[in-house]
Motif scaffolding. Structure first.
Motif, PDB file in Angstrom:
ATOM      1  N   LEU A 111       0.796  -1.141   0.053  1.00 10.84           N
ATOM      2  CA  LEU A 111      -0.151  -0.106  -0.067  1.00 10.84           C
ATOM      3  C   LEU A 111       0.837   1.070  -0.086  1.00 10.84           C
ATOM      4  CD1 LEU A 111      -2.624  -1.045   2.591  1.00 10.84           C
ATOM      5  CD2 LEU A 111      -3.013  -0.972   0.042  1.00 10.84           C
ATOM      6  N   THR A 115      -1.105   5.979   3.217  1.00  4.57           N
ATOM      7  CA  THR A 115      -1.958   5.324   3.645  1.00  4.57           C
ATOM      8  C   THR A 115      -1.732   4.854   4.914  1.00  4.57           C
ATOM      9  OG1 THR A 115      -2.669   4.305   1.684  1.00  4.57           O
ATOM     10  CG2 THR A 115      -3.482   3.321   3.632  1.00  4.57           C
ATOM     11  N   LYS A 118      -1.949   7.980   7.299  1.00  6.37           N
ATOM     12  CA  LYS A 118      -3.090   8.430   7.683  1.00  6.37           C
ATOM     13  C   LYS A 118      -3.871   7.742   8.639  1.00  6.37           C
ATOM     14  CE  LYS A 118      -4.729  10.485   3.356  1.00  6.37           C
ATOM     15  NZ  LYS A 118      -5.775  10.452   2.101  1.00  6.37           N
ATOM     16  N   ILE A 119      -3.496   6.276   8.622  1.00  7.22           N
ATOM     17  CA  ILE A 119      -4.100   5.430   9.740  1.00  7.22           C
ATOM     18  C   ILE A 119      -3.442   5.792  11.168  1.00  7.22           C
ATOM     19  CG2 ILE A 119      -3.764   2.991  10.715  1.00  7.22           C
ATOM     20  CD1 ILE A 119      -4.019   2.184   7.567  1.00  7.22           C
TER      21      ILE A 119
END
Length: 122
Positions: A111, A115, A118-119
């Motif tokens: 990924l 990502t 952001k997590i």
């Protein structure tokens, strides 16, 4: 004739996430998000039999009445698959998700790094 176990084992050996069986195509596999049709030449009856033999007899009526069936089945070594059987254009179809014991880490998922950021920021 190929069995459902043969097809599931092929999916596992080739790191596929899904197996799709429809009466009008050769078995289709998903690997790394891409679908590819296999070279396993099977008759419509052979594929129909594969799908029907996964079902309990009382569930066939549910599918014939425009419903679908979700269940799990195991093969040797407790290897599990999640199954959805449904009718499409008056033909039986099966979507089989191959469940692996090992959950991939973030890097193995490939990924984008954004990502993960952001997590972690939530």
């Amino acid at each position: 004739m190929l069995s459902i176990i043969d097809l599931v084992n092929y999916a596992r050996e080739n790191n596929c996430s899904d197996l799709h069986i429809t009466q009008n195509l050769n078995p289709v596999f998903r690997r790394n998000g891409e679908l590819f049709e296999s070279d396993f030449n099977m008759s419509q009856k052979e594929k129909f039999d594969l799908i029907i033999n996964l079902l309990h007899k009382n569930n066939i009526d549910k599918i014939d009445n425009r419903s679908d069936i979700d269940f799990c089945f195991e093969i040797s070594n407790n290897l599990r698959q999640r199954v959805n059987i449904y009718k499409q254009q008056n033909n039986y179809c099966a979507a089989i998700r191959i469940l692996y014991d090992k959950i991939p880490n973030f890097k193995e998922l490939n990924l984008p790094e954004i990502t993960l950021k952001k997590i972690l920021s939530n």
